[in-house]
Write an enzyme that holds these catalytic residues in place. Structure first.
Site, mmCIF file in Angstrom:
data_model
loop_
_atom_site.group_PDB
_atom_site.id
_atom_site.type_symbol
_atom_site.label_atom_id
_atom_site.label_comp_id
_atom_site.label_asym_id
_atom_site.label_seq_id
_atom_site.Cartn_x
_atom_site.Cartn_y
_atom_site.Cartn_z
ATOM 1 C CE LYS A 113 -4.414 1.041 0.210
ATOM 2 N NZ LYS A 113 -5.579 0.214 -0.201
ATOM 3 C CG ASP A 150 -7.322 3.356 -0.794
ATOM 4 O OD1 ASP A 150 -7.758 2.205 -0.715
ATOM 5 O OD2 ASP A 150 -7.455 4.186 0.143
HETATM 6 P P1 NDP Z 1 -12.922 7.950 -3.009
HETATM 7 O O1 NDP Z 1 -11.828 8.924 -2.853
HETATM 8 O O2 NDP Z 1 -13.495 7.706 -4.340
HETATM 9 O O3 NDP Z 1 -14.137 8.336 -2.034
HETATM 10 C C1 NDP Z 1 -13.962 8.421 -0.667
HETATM 11 C C2 NDP Z 1 -15.268 8.775 0.000
HETATM 12 O O4 NDP Z 1 -15.135 8.633 1.407
HETATM 13 C C3 NDP Z 1 -15.670 10.219 -0.243
HETATM 14 O O5 NDP Z 1 -17.067 10.330 -0.206
HETATM 15 C C4 NDP Z 1 -15.026 10.932 0.955
HETATM 16 O O6 NDP Z 1 -15.637 12.162 1.289
HETATM 17 C C5 NDP Z 1 -15.240 9.925 2.052
HETATM 18 N N1 NDP Z 1 -14.174 10.052 3.042
HETATM 19 C C6 NDP Z 1 -12.854 9.913 2.830
HETATM 20 N N2 NDP Z 1 -12.151 10.149 3.946
HETATM 21 C C7 NDP Z 1 -13.052 10.443 4.881
HETATM 22 C C8 NDP Z 1 -12.961 10.784 6.249
HETATM 23 N N3 NDP Z 1 -11.773 10.870 6.874
HETATM 24 N N4 NDP Z 1 -14.117 11.000 6.932
HETATM 25 C C9 NDP Z 1 -15.324 10.917 6.305
HETATM 26 N N5 NDP Z 1 -15.473 10.613 5.002
HETATM 27 C C10 NDP Z 1 -14.351 10.375 4.307
HETATM 28 O O7 NDP Z 1 -12.364 6.603 -2.358
HETATM 29 P P2 NDP Z 1 -12.866 5.101 -2.567
HETATM 30 O O8 NDP Z 1 -14.343 5.067 -2.766
HETATM 31 O O9 NDP Z 1 -11.983 4.471 -3.551
HETATM 32 O O10 NDP Z 1 -12.494 4.472 -1.151
HETATM 33 C C11 NDP Z 1 -13.419 4.401 -0.061
HETATM 34 C C12 NDP Z 1 -12.982 3.311 0.904
HETATM 35 O O11 NDP Z 1 -12.961 2.057 0.221
HETATM 36 C C13 NDP Z 1 -11.581 3.479 1.496
HETATM 37 O O12 NDP Z 1 -11.577 2.957 2.810
HETATM 38 C C14 NDP Z 1 -10.720 2.596 0.607
HETATM 39 O O13 NDP Z 1 -9.559 2.159 1.267
HETATM 40 C C15 NDP Z 1 -11.689 1.442 0.369
HETATM 41 N N6 NDP Z 1 -11.426 0.600 -0.804
HETATM 42 C C16 NDP Z 1 -11.294 1.136 -2.052
HETATM 43 C C17 NDP Z 1 -11.092 0.306 -3.135
HETATM 44 C C18 NDP Z 1 -11.007 0.833 -4.531
HETATM 45 O O14 NDP Z 1 -10.878 0.013 -5.451
HETATM 46 N N7 NDP Z 1 -11.088 2.121 -4.761
HETATM 47 C C19 NDP Z 1 -10.951 -1.145 -2.980
HETATM 48 C C20 NDP Z 1 -11.195 -1.610 -1.634
HETATM 49 C C21 NDP Z 1 -11.410 -0.753 -0.596
HETATM 50 P P3 NDP Z 1 -14.893 13.545 0.899
HETATM 51 O O15 NDP Z 1 -14.982 13.623 -0.592
HETATM 52 O O16 NDP Z 1 -15.650 14.586 1.612
HETATM 53 O O17 NDP Z 1 -13.476 13.406 1.386
HETATM 54 O O1 2IT Z 2 -8.009 -1.455 -0.688
HETATM 55 C C1 2IT Z 2 -7.922 -1.973 -1.821
HETATM 56 O O2 2IT Z 2 -8.053 -3.179 -1.998
HETATM 57 C C2 2IT Z 2 -7.695 -1.080 -2.960
HETATM 58 N N1 2IT Z 2 -7.620 0.122 -2.787
HETATM 59 C C3 2IT Z 2 -7.523 -1.654 -4.341
HETATM 60 C C4 2IT Z 2 -6.111 -2.119 -4.554
HETATM 61 C C5 2IT Z 2 -5.764 -2.566 -5.957
HETATM 62 O O3 2IT Z 2 -4.587 -2.895 -6.145
HETATM 63 O O4 2IT Z 2 -6.630 -2.579 -6.841
#
Ligand code: NDP
Ligand code: 2IT
Length: 448
Positions: free
Chosen positions: A128, A168
């Site tokens: 990561k 992420d």
């Molecule tokens: P994005 O950046 O697309 O969206 C993040 C969302 O979460 C936004 O709505 C943001 O609001 C909110 N957010 C972020 N930080 C905070 C915080 N500290 N407090 C409250 N709200 C918060 O990210 P993703 O959708 O990609 O990721 C969301 C979660 O999913 C994370 O935990 C990530 O690790 C996990 N994840 C992502 C994957 C992926 O493929 N993208 C895969 C597996 C897990 P704002 O815009 O106001 O900051």
């Molecule tokens: O938390 C996660 O699994 C991710 N942000 C996706 C990682 C990846 O390599 O696609």
């Protein structure tokens, strides 16, 4: 040997070596406690120091990221990459750009990634990275200059057979494009498989954008089916409104659920008529606006300040898809009092240890992050496969593979839970199933 005291000792060492890193401690604690019955059955893991080794990253890189903003001012951020475990494949995991990023957050995410990636059944190790750069309010040019500077250091540590970053929080298609451009320039080589989440016109995979959210819903559906239930007609609350949240909402609605709320870090919207996901997509993916603006399109929706209050809404299914520790004990209690039947983690470690414990004690069906959100990294691995064979599969082909992977993850986690006397506890099941594959590979490689 008493295995609980053995893992307690390892935990004490982790705390001593990583002082103050509460998120990392939390992630390690959960896994270590799950492993006690495995170590009782397999003392060879103890003899070979597998657990002592797995909690220590193989490598952690920290670097300066200087860039010049639109006003000509020099800015400095801190970059990280943790290369946690490469026993079953090249390090794999996303990059997070958020002001809260620090060593603890990167290590907790990298540690969890080891087990998640193992659960996918695909050959990927755990890693990561990220930076405390805040993309909010930055121009495209500023984001580009930051990404170029970040990659100017990172490029020497990654590679299609070494370490493969992806997105992420704060990293989507735009950032991956800039990062890939800089990598290609520095290496003078078109190594498509060095990053995933790429654009479709330069080596990306169909379904990667949707994968985490869709995978989450496939997992929830499988979990509910086991109890003779389904997501159809259920009231669903989702937190976040980013990549994971958007495609979870879309798939849940496709399967007949009623999603009534989503949020961002400032607050949440409640729409009793069901969230209009096309508006959320436009606001977040195209215009990069706040979720509050949803009210400009749906006058009878409500907006409330305070993101974690989203858990006060009565629902059958709760899907935290924003960030770590967004459901604490008190939010978990409210959800339970309001009759929640299933909680599945789209975000990484969104429930505190106390909240998780409460859900399990109250027989709420609980899909832990390592299992429930593995669809994103699984399709990343499928993107690497397509890059290697220089072919692209159709949306339907990738979606079908994703569905099967999520079902397999459920079956494997559920079977491991049962085998170790913790039926229905998918937290323990996912940790054990993910651990065993990595542990056996580490055993095969010798003490290294
Ligand atoms: P994005 O950046 O697309 O969206 C993040 C969302 O979460 C936004 O709505 C943001 O609001 C909110 N957010 C972020 N930080 C905070 C915080 N500290 N407090 C409250 N709200 C918060 O990210 P993703 O959708 O990609 O990721 C969301 C979660 O999913 C994370 O935990 C990530 O690790 C996990 N994840 C992502 C994957 C992926 O493929 N993208 C895969 C597996 C897990 P704002 O815009 O106001 O900051
Ligand atoms: O938390 C996660 O699994 C991710 N942000 C996706 C990682 C990846 O390599 O696609």
């Amino acid at each position: 040997m008493n295995m609980q005291s053995y893992v307690n000792e390892i935990f004490e060492t982790v705390k001593k070596r990583n002082p103050g890193e509460s998120e990392f401690h939390q992630a390690v604690k959960e896994v270590l406690d799950s492993l006690v019955p495995v170590l009782e059955k397999h003392p060879e893991y103890v003899t070979e120091g597998v657990v002592d080794r797995i909690v220590e990253p193989e490598r952690m890189i920290m670097f300066r990221v200087p860039w010049v903003d639109d006003n000509g001012k020099v800015q400095v951020n801190r970059g990280f990459r943790v290369q946690f475990n490469s026993a079953i494949g090249p390090y794999k995991g996303g990059l997070r750009l958020h002001p809260s990023v620090n060593g603890s957050i990167i290590k907790f995410l990298g540690f969890e990634q080891i087990f998640k990636n193992s659960l996918t059944g695909l050959p990927i190790g755990g890693g990561k990275g990220g930076s405390d750069f805040d993309p909010k309010g930055k121009s495209d040019r500023e984001v580009m200059r930051f990404c170029q500077s970040f990659m100017s250091e990172l490029y020497r540590h990654i590679g299609q057979f070494t370490d493969v970053p992806a997105g992420d929080i704060g990293v989507g298609g735009r950032e991956i494009g800039y990062l890939f451009g800089q990598y290609k320039k520095l290496k003078n080589s078109y190594d498509a498989g060095v990053l995933t989440g790429k654009g479709l016109n330069y080596g990306g995979s169909l379904t990667r954008t949707e994968a985490t959210g869709y995978g989450l819903i496939y997992f929830v559906e499988r979990m509910l089916n086991e109890k003779g239930n389904s997501i159809k007609d259920k009231t669903v609350v989702v937190s976040g409104s980013g990549n994971v949240a958007i495609y979870a909402i879309q798939k849940a609605q496709e399967l007949g659920a009623k999603v009534v709320a989503c949020s961002d870090s400032a607050g949440y919207i409640y729409d009793k008529n069901g969230i209009d996901v096309e508006i959320v997509k436009r606001l977040k993916e195209v215009e990069r606006k706040r979720i509050k603006e949803y009210l400009n399109y749906h006058k009878d929706a409500e907006y409330h300040e305070g993101s974690t209050d989203v858990w006060t809404i009565k629902c059958d299914v709760a899907l935290p898809c924003a960030t770590q520790n967004e459901i604490d004990e008190s939010s978990a209690k409210t959800l339970i009092d309001n009759g929640v039947i299933a909680v599945a983690e789209g975000a990484n470690m969104p429930s505190t240890l106390e909240a998780t414990e409460l859900f399990l004690e109250n027989n709420v069906l609980f899909g832990p992050a390592k299992a429930a959100n593995a669809g994103g990294v699984a399709v990343s691995a499928l993107e690497m496969s397509q890059n290697s064979i220089r072919l692209s599969w159709t949306f339907e082909e990738v979606d079908e593979k994703l569905k099967q992977i999520m079902i397999n993850i459920y079956e494997n986690a559920s079977a491991a839970a049962k085998e170790y006397g913790k039926e229905d506890n998918l937290v323990v099941g996912a940790n054990i199933a993910g651990f065993k594959k990595v542990a056996d590979a580490m055993m095969a490689h010798g003490v290294i």
